[in-house]
Design a protein around this motif. Structure first.
Motif, PDB file in Angstrom:
ATOM      1  N   ASP A 119      75.442  87.580  11.912  1.00 56.93           N
ATOM      2  CA  ASP A 119      75.165  88.070  10.560  1.00 56.93           C
ATOM      3  C   ASP A 119      75.165  86.947   9.524  1.00 56.93           C
ATOM      4  N   LEU A 120      76.239  86.160   9.480  1.00 54.21           N
ATOM      5  CA  LEU A 120      76.312  85.095   8.479  1.00 54.21           C
ATOM      6  C   LEU A 120      75.222  84.061   8.704  1.00 54.21           C
ATOM      7  N   TRP A 121      74.918  83.796   9.983  1.00 51.79           N
ATOM      8  CA  TRP A 121      73.856  82.836  10.299  1.00 51.79           C
ATOM      9  C   TRP A 121      72.495  83.367   9.858  1.00 51.79           C
ATOM     10  N   VAL A 122      72.208  84.638  10.110  1.00 53.39           N
ATOM     11  CA  VAL A 122      70.926  85.229   9.713  1.00 53.39           C
ATOM     12  C   VAL A 122      70.777  85.214   8.198  1.00 53.39           C
ATOM     13  N   GLU A 123      71.846  85.562   7.499  1.00 51.20           N
ATOM     14  CA  GLU A 123      71.782  85.569   6.038  1.00 51.20           C
ATOM     15  C   GLU A 123      71.471  84.180   5.508  1.00 51.20           C
ATOM     16  N   ARG A 124      72.088  83.161   6.093  1.00 51.86           N
ATOM     17  CA  ARG A 124      71.820  81.786   5.661  1.00 51.86           C
ATOM     18  C   ARG A 124      70.399  81.364   6.052  1.00 51.86           C
ATOM     19  N   TRP A 125      69.952  81.756   7.249  1.00 55.95           N
ATOM     20  CA  TRP A 125      68.603  81.405   7.714  1.00 55.95           C
ATOM     21  C   TRP A 125      67.555  82.055   6.811  1.00 55.95           C
ATOM     22  N   ARG A 126      67.794  83.285   6.391  1.00 56.89           N
ATOM     23  CA  ARG A 126      66.832  83.975   5.527  1.00 56.89           C
ATOM     24  C   ARG A 126      66.706  83.268   4.175  1.00 56.89           C
ATOM     25  N   ARG A 127      67.804  82.744   3.653  1.00 58.67           N
ATOM     26  CA  ARG A 127      67.753  82.061   2.366  1.00 58.67           C
ATOM     27  C   ARG A 127      67.092  80.690   2.466  1.00 58.67           C
ATOM     28  N   ARG A 128      67.345  79.985   3.560  1.00 53.70           N
ATOM     29  CA  ARG A 128      66.937  78.573   3.631  1.00 53.70           C
ATOM     30  C   ARG A 128      65.651  78.332   4.419  1.00 53.70           C
ATOM     31  N   GLU A 129      65.405  79.131   5.427  1.00 53.83           N
ATOM     32  CA  GLU A 129      64.310  78.821   6.348  1.00 53.83           C
ATOM     33  C   GLU A 129      63.128  79.781   6.250  1.00 53.83           C
ATOM     34  N   ALA A 130      63.368  81.029   5.864  1.00 56.73           N
ATOM     35  CA  ALA A 130      62.312  82.047   5.944  1.00 56.73           C
ATOM     36  C   ALA A 130      61.179  81.744   4.976  1.00 56.73           C
ATOM     37  N   ARG A 131      59.961  81.983   5.452  1.00 53.33           N
ATOM     38  CA  ARG A 131      58.771  81.889   4.621  1.00 53.33           C
ATOM     39  C   ARG A 131      58.209  83.302   4.467  1.00 53.33           C
ATOM     40  N   GLY A 132      58.144  83.780   3.245  1.00 48.85           N
ATOM     41  CA  GLY A 132      57.731  85.145   3.017  1.00 48.85           C
ATOM     42  C   GLY A 132      58.914  86.093   3.138  1.00 48.85           C
ATOM     43  N   GLU A 133      58.623  87.372   3.165  1.00 46.49           N
ATOM     44  CA  GLU A 133      59.675  88.383   3.205  1.00 46.49           C
ATOM     45  C   GLU A 133      60.215  88.552   4.631  1.00 46.49           C
ATOM     46  N   MET A 134      61.465  89.029   4.696  1.00 43.77           N
ATOM     47  CA  MET A 134      62.149  89.173   5.987  1.00 43.77           C
ATOM     48  C   MET A 134      63.178  90.288   5.850  1.00 43.77           C
ATOM     49  N   ILE A 135      63.212  91.201   6.818  1.00 40.57           N
ATOM     50  CA  ILE A 135      64.195  92.283   6.828  1.00 40.57           C
ATOM     51  C   ILE A 135      65.024  92.194   8.101  1.00 40.57           C
ATOM     52  N   VAL A 136      66.287  92.647   8.017  1.00 37.71           N
ATOM     53  CA  VAL A 136      67.206  92.611   9.156  1.00 37.71           C
ATOM     54  C   VAL A 136      67.973  93.923   9.205  1.00 37.71           C
ATOM     55  N   VAL A 137      68.055  94.521  10.389  1.00 38.08           N
ATOM     56  CA  VAL A 137      68.894  95.687  10.633  1.00 38.08           C
ATOM     57  C   VAL A 137      69.588  95.477  11.975  1.00 38.08           C
ATOM     58  N   ARG A 138      70.920  95.605  11.970  1.00 35.70           N
ATOM     59  CA  ARG A 138      71.666  95.450  13.230  1.00 35.70           C
ATOM     60  C   ARG A 138      72.557  96.659  13.442  1.00 35.70           C
ATOM     61  N   TYR A 139      72.520  97.192  14.651  1.00 38.29           N
ATOM     62  CA  TYR A 139      73.446  98.247  15.059  1.00 38.29           C
ATOM     63  C   TYR A 139      74.109  97.787  16.353  1.00 38.29           C
ATOM     64  N   ALA A 140      75.389  97.410  16.249  1.00 33.29           N
ATOM     65  CA  ALA A 140      76.122  96.837  17.391  1.00 33.29           C
ATOM     66  C   ALA A 140      75.351  95.603  17.876  1.00 33.29           C
ATOM     67  N   ASP A 141      74.977  95.553  19.157  1.00 32.00           N
ATOM     68  CA  ASP A 141      74.285  94.378  19.682  1.00 32.00           C
ATOM     69  C   ASP A 141      72.767  94.531  19.676  1.00 32.00           C
ATOM     70  N   ASP A 142      72.244  95.607  19.099  1.00 32.20           N
ATOM     71  CA  ASP A 142      70.796  95.801  18.963  1.00 32.20           C
ATOM     72  C   ASP A 142      70.369  95.424  17.556  1.00 32.20           C
ATOM     73  N   THR A 143      69.366  94.568  17.455  1.00 31.18           N
ATOM     74  CA  THR A 143      68.925  94.120  16.135  1.00 31.18           C
ATOM     75  C   THR A 143      67.407  94.105  16.064  1.00 31.18           C
ATOM     76  N   ILE A 144      66.900  94.474  14.881  1.00 35.03           N
ATOM     77  CA  ILE A 144      65.467  94.421  14.586  1.00 35.03           C
ATOM     78  C   ILE A 144      65.292  93.514  13.374  1.00 35.03           C
ATOM     79  N   VAL A 145      64.401  92.543  13.500  1.00 33.77           N
ATOM     80  CA  VAL A 145      64.130  91.602  12.412  1.00 33.77           C
ATOM     81  C   VAL A 145      62.637  91.633  12.130  1.00 33.77           C
ATOM     82  N   GLY A 146      62.273  91.862  10.868  1.00 33.98           N
ATOM     83  CA  GLY A 146      60.871  91.903  10.468  1.00 33.98           C
ATOM     84  C   GLY A 146      60.483  90.684   9.659  1.00 33.98           C
ATOM     85  N   PHE A 147      59.273  90.168   9.882  1.00 30.50           N
ATOM     86  CA  PHE A 147      58.803  88.946   9.210  1.00 30.50           C
ATOM     87  C   PHE A 147      57.422  89.168   8.622  1.00 30.50           C
TER      88      PHE A 147
END
Length: 497
Positions: free
Chosen positions: A280-308
């Motif tokens: 979680d903390l890594w994804v939040e940092r990656w979204r701020r620093r590395e992402a180009r364009g919009e990005m969404i994240v949803v995690r439920y336990a060990d299942d995660t969906i990331v949209g770009f």
């Protein structure tokens, strides 16, 4: 290696029966526990002293919110007899017993004396954790999921410790984490994902799955993560006891060097803590620093969906995620992890390139599909996953065949509860076709079971549907559209909206 079940200060249970290791795999497993109000459904009543416990937890919550880096060095004294009593009342009364063989009803017979003895052992460090009893439940793909059935006193202490730790970690966990958290359900995660796909510029979706997460979790890393917030060595020793208690299977004890038992009360919280620091903390940092364009994240336990929005960004994220997980003893499941073109413009872009319809992905029991509304606009369709639908129908078919000799009224009451529970989860907008299909198949299986009660029968489909209408709930959508419920749960004036 045989495990010695000898314990000091055992609970007082009249007529304690030995544990039956050969119970069927469909035994009820223990969850995180429901809302506090559920305790009123139990026979043992709550006491007014729970108010004091709640106030103490509120003070922990406020301190954790004020200082995000504070370490709490005195937590175990919050595990009082009142909190243990509350934790006991949250447990399922008919849950399968662990290796101790103690049931909820047996423990309740001497509840106050048992809780006082348990409290003394926990506070003076004499409490010892029992190993988990290994149990397997079938998965839709034919494999079996290993679960660990904890002893009753382990469940009580774990539930109490979870309540204390939740006061700390619920202030730390991020908004896109939904799994096994108070006040957050699977439908909240589904709503967040649907709203993100509908409103954000998402063109690519990464469906990521961690291979055997609960079995691969590193004890060393987990304890390091816990020490960021927990400075009470007694609480850390308690958690270490549960992690190292091992597993008892077919009378043989095996140590647990990694992972946490699925089915244990403490496991979901430990999993969320682990993924909070690893993912979680890594994804939040990656979204701020590395992402180009919009990005969404949803995690439920060990299942995660990331949209770009950007394809190259999605590919880079997938590579970085694999490297990140590898640093913490985790790996992505290559067979279940996919990057697909999906979103509001996916159908148009793929048609332009003559690639056919966009692919689909599954999340929390639903297949997500790019569709269109009657007005021709993008509409996210959610249909019950075929594997889950078929597995539920198979279970119903087997049970009906085994109980076809029972009165129709008895079968109808049972089947009504099953269908009602199925609809309570799956009756979402855009899923009516799957719901009708499920209803028809249930009636068909019931008809065949009743017809086999004798060689001569006069039961027609028309008569069968009349019987079904008496006992089974009608097919109807029970959930609002995702955006409507999301707007209520997350008002626009909230910073997290």
């Amino acid at each position: 290696m045989m495990y010695d079940q000898g314990k000091s200060d055992p609970p007082i249970v009249p007529g304690k029966s030995p544990n039956k290791a050969g119970r069927p795999a469909a035994e009820a497993m223990e969850g995180r526990g429901g809302a506090k109000g559920n305790a009123g459904q139990q026979r043992t009543r709550q006491t007014q002293s729970w108010v004091g416990v709640s106030q103490a937890l509120d003070r922990i919550r406020q301190a954790a919110r004020r200082d995000r880096k504070a370490r709490f060095t005195a937590l175990l004294h919050h595990v009082t007899v009142d909190l243990l009593r509350w934790a006991f009342l949250q447990l399922r009364r008919k849950a399968a017993p662990g290796v101790d063989g103690v049931t909820w009803a047996q423990y309740e017979a001497g509840l106050e004396e048992n809780l006082r003895g348990l409290h003394v052992r926990v506070q003076r460090g004499a409490y010892r954790a029992w190993p988990s009893r290994r149990q397997y439940i079938p998965k839709p793909d034919g494999r079996r999921r290993p679960l660990g059935v904890a002893a009753l006193e382990d469940k009580i202490v774990q539930r109490a410790v979870v309540e204390v730790l939740n006061a700390i970690y619920e202030t730390d966990f991020l908004g896109f984490s939904y799994g096994f958290r108070p006040g957050r359900s699977q439908h909240d995660a589904l709503d967040a994902l649907a709203v993100g796909l509908q409103r954000r510029k998402v063109n690519w979706v990464l469906d990521a799955d961690i291979r055997a997460f609960f079995d691969s979790l590193s004890h060393t890393w987990l304890m390091r993560f816990l020490e960021h917030r927990i400075g009470d060595r007694r609480v850390l020793r308690l958690i270490g006891k549960w992690l190292k208690a091992g597993v008892l299977e077919d009378g043989t004890w095996a140590p647990s060097e990694e992972g946490t038992p699925q089915g244990a009360v403490i496991s979901p919280l430990l999993a969320n803590v682990y993924l909070h620091y690893v993912y979680d903390l890594w994804v939040e940092r990656w979204r701020r620093r590395e992402a180009r364009g919009e990005m969404i994240v949803v995690r439920y336990a060990d299942d995660t969906i990331v949209g770009f929005e950007d394809h190259a960004c999605a590919e880079q994220f997938a590579r970085d995620l694999a490297e990140r997980l590898d640093r913490f003893a985790l790996t992505l499941n290559a067979d279940k992890t996919r990057l697909i073109e999906f979103g509001r413009f996916a159908a148009r872009d793929r048609a332009r390139r003559r690639l056919g319809k966009p692919e689909t992905f599954q999340f929390l029991g639903f297949t997500h599909i790019c569709g269109k509304s009657r007005a021709g606009k993008f509409l996210l369709l959610r249909h019950t996953a075929r594997t889950r639908l078929r597995e539920r129908l198979r279970q119903i078919k087997v049970t009906l065949r085994r109980n076809r000799h029972r009165p129709i009224a008895e079968q109808g009451r049972w089947l009504g509860r099953v269908v009602n529970g199925y609809f309570a989860y799956h009756a979402v907008p855009t899923n009516c076709r799957a719901l009708n299909s499920f209803y028809r198949e249930v009636v068909r299986h019931w008809l065949r079971a009743l017809r086999r009660r004798g060689q001569r029968h006069r039961l027609t489909y028309r008569k069968m549907f009349e019987i079904a209408a008496t006992w089974l709930p009608a097919v109807r959508v029970r959930h609002p559209y995702p955006a409507d419920r999301f707007a209520v749960r997350h008002p626009r004036w909230e910073p997290s909206a």
